[in-house]
Design a protein around this motif. Structure first.
Motif, short mmCIF file in Angstrom:
data_model
loop_
_atom_site.label_atom_id
_atom_site.label_comp_id
_atom_site.label_asym_id
_atom_site.label_seq_id
_atom_site.Cartn_x
_atom_site.Cartn_y
_atom_site.Cartn_z
N CYS A 238 0.85 -1.19 0.00
CA CYS A 238 0.00 0.00 0.00
C CYS A 238 0.88 1.23 0.00
O CYS A 238 1.86 1.32 0.76
CB CYS A 238 -0.92 -0.02 1.22
N LEU A 240 0.66 5.25 0.67
CA LEU A 240 -0.15 6.32 1.26
C LEU A 240 0.55 7.64 1.04
O LEU A 240 1.69 7.83 1.50
CB LEU A 240 -0.35 6.06 2.75
N ALA A 304 -3.01 5.87 8.26
CA ALA A 304 -2.19 4.66 8.13
C ALA A 304 -2.73 3.54 9.02
O ALA A 304 -2.81 2.37 8.59
CB ALA A 304 -0.74 4.98 8.49
N LEU A 307 -5.76 1.88 7.42
CA LEU A 307 -5.46 0.97 6.32
C LEU A 307 -5.02 -0.40 6.82
O LEU A 307 -5.33 -1.42 6.21
CB LEU A 307 -4.37 1.58 5.43
N ILE A 308 -4.34 -0.42 7.95
CA ILE A 308 -3.91 -1.69 8.54
C ILE A 308 -5.08 -2.40 9.20
O ILE A 308 -5.33 -3.59 8.98
CB ILE A 308 -2.77 -1.44 9.55
N THR A 313 -3.61 -3.54 4.18
CA THR A 313 -2.19 -3.81 4.16
C THR A 313 -1.74 -4.20 5.56
O THR A 313 -2.54 -4.36 6.48
CB THR A 313 -1.42 -2.58 3.65
N ARG A 315 1.85 -3.43 8.36
CA ARG A 315 2.87 -2.42 8.63
C ARG A 315 4.09 -2.58 7.72
O ARG A 315 4.61 -1.59 7.19
CB ARG A 315 3.30 -2.47 10.09
N LEU A 318 3.45 -1.19 4.17
CA LEU A 318 2.89 0.16 4.03
C LEU A 318 4.02 1.15 3.76
O LEU A 318 4.94 1.31 4.56
CB LEU A 318 2.13 0.56 5.29
N PHE A 341 5.43 1.88 9.74
CA PHE A 341 5.66 1.91 8.30
C PHE A 341 6.82 1.00 7.92
O PHE A 341 7.81 0.87 8.64
CB PHE A 341 5.97 3.34 7.84
#
Length: 420
Positions: A238, A240, A304, A307-308, A313, A315, A318, A341
């Motif tokens: 992913c 971002l 973020a 999204l997890i 996605t 970590r 990402l 991340f």
């Protein structure tokens, strides 16, 4: 900084003056029809044009839309964070009248005069463009133009014409120019030119918009683009992207590289619209600038985390990306949440928060960041430098030595050892 334009009737020269990145300016005008020899009379002479100061203070932004002799229509944020249209007669410069009042939610992005007494008005509604035809004199609504989720980059119109053109793009549309004809009264909108990418099928992809609660509960819009019918099992890469500053709105746009990620690598790409931008007007901008800059980082981190948690996605897969002010965003987030991340792309980031104003155009950025020459603002900025990485981020956390030991923070700051 100075910029000039001439009204469509050729009578007035408008001078716009600004001094920072804030949406404020001064407006002066020169009646060229009153010059005995016109502008030619000034050629080769050490003379100043006789400008009249219509707006002579930096308290709001004014952009001329049209004029009928001395009666001018302006777009402004004076007392209207989401902008409005007003008119003023140069003969009575203290009497400003609303033509289109400020919307309760949407941002009035632009207005262009066309077909005599009409105008095309562009609104940004939850980061989606809306186009309307309105009456130029009264502001009354006439028609709404059909438009997909995307960005109106430019409208080309002239008041004497009944036809105008719209440049449009989106996450899944490389570029379209629409031609709209108002000659029959009802807008006739058709595709004039369209960019096509061989082998690209937009129907293979989905574009979704979600609203993610930030640390303080503020709902942050985010677009998520990926292939259709993908299992949200956390296995996908992913990307971002974010900016969050200077009243700039990050709206849908086409990117070949991002489409390649989605089509061939099964990735999602996402755009988070944090505070600091212009997506909801000047109040949204101010909520992410100066002493409130930490809100921008909190918004991005919350996006973020969503999204997890939603299964897009994980970590380790990402990647976050931003440039310039967005590079600062990435630098702050990887220091505050290095656990969140797997990869970070910080392009040309503003990293030296104490000295950025001393180089290139950096002095204009103090409107968003503050300036270390000011004692109060120095304390905001030194905390950003010394305390990146703690729970409180911009306003509190680790000391500079601990931050350096843990995450190599000092490597991000040019010649930072001079700080006492």
């Amino acid at each position: 900084m100075f910029g000039g334009s001439v009204t469509d009737d050729g009578k007035y020269l408008l001078l716009y003056i600004s001094e920072s990145c804030d949406p404020v300016n001064k407006v002066y005008y020169c009646d060229m029809s009153a010059l005995p020899e016109g502008l030619q009379g000034f050629r080769g002479k050490d003379l100043l044009l006789p400008f009249v100061k219509l707006i002579d203070q930096f308290d709001a932004l004014y952009t001329a839309i049209a004029n009928d002799d001395t009666l001018f229509t302006f777009r402004t944020n004076k007392g209207a964070p989401r902008y409005k249209l007003v008119c003023v007669d140069l003969k009575e410069p203290s009497n400003w009248i609303d033509v289109i009042p400020e919307s309760e939610k949407d941002v009035l992005e632009s207005a262009d005069a066309v077909n005599g007494n009409k105008m095309i008005v562009s609104y940004l509604s939850d980061v989606k463009y809306v186009l309307q035809i309105r009456d130029l004199e009264t502001g009354s609504f006439l028609h709404q133009l059909p438009l997909d989720i995307g960005t109106v980059y430019e409208i080309t119109a002239r008041r004497e014409d009944d036809m105008f053109f719209i440049h449009f793009s989106s996450f899944l549309t490389p570029g379209i120019i629409y031609r709209c004809n108002l000659g029959a009264g009802v807008p006739d909108m058709k595709i004039f030119r369209e960019i096509s990418v061989p082998g690209f099928d937009r129907t293979e992809f989905d574009v979704n918009q979600v609203f993610v609660p930030s640390k303080d509960g503020t709902k942050i819009p985010m677009f998520i683009v990926g292939r259709k019918n993908v299992d949200l099992d956390g296995s996908h890469p992913c990307l971002l992207y974010g900016y969050g500053g200077f009243n700039i709105s990050i709206t849908p746009s086409f990117s070949v590289s991002r489409i390649v990620l989605a089509r061939h690598l099964g990735a999602f790409f996402c755009i988070a619209n944090m505070r600091g931008g212009g997506e909801y007007g000047e109040e949204w901008h101010k909520a992410g600038s100066l002493s409130k800059k930490q809100n921008v980082f909190d918004d991005f981190i919350s996006a973020a985390e969503y999204l997890i948690s939603a299964g897009y996605t994980q970590r380790s897969k990402l990647c976050i990306e931003g440039g310039s002010n967005g590079g600062l965003l990435i630098g702050a987030c990887i220091n505050q949440r290095p656990d969140l991340f797997g990869c970070a792309l910080a392009h040309v980031g503003v990293m030296d928060m104490l000295r950025f104003h001393k180089f290139t155009i950096g002095h204009a950025w103090t409107s968003d960041y503050g300036c270390s020459d000011n004692e109060e603002e120095f304390h905001w900025l030194i905390k950003a430098m010394e305390e990146m990485g703690g729970e409180d981020g911009w306003g509190g956390g680790w000391g500079i030595d601990e931050a350096a030991d843990r995450y190599g923070f000092m490597a991000m700051v040019s010649d930072a050892t001079w700080i006492e």
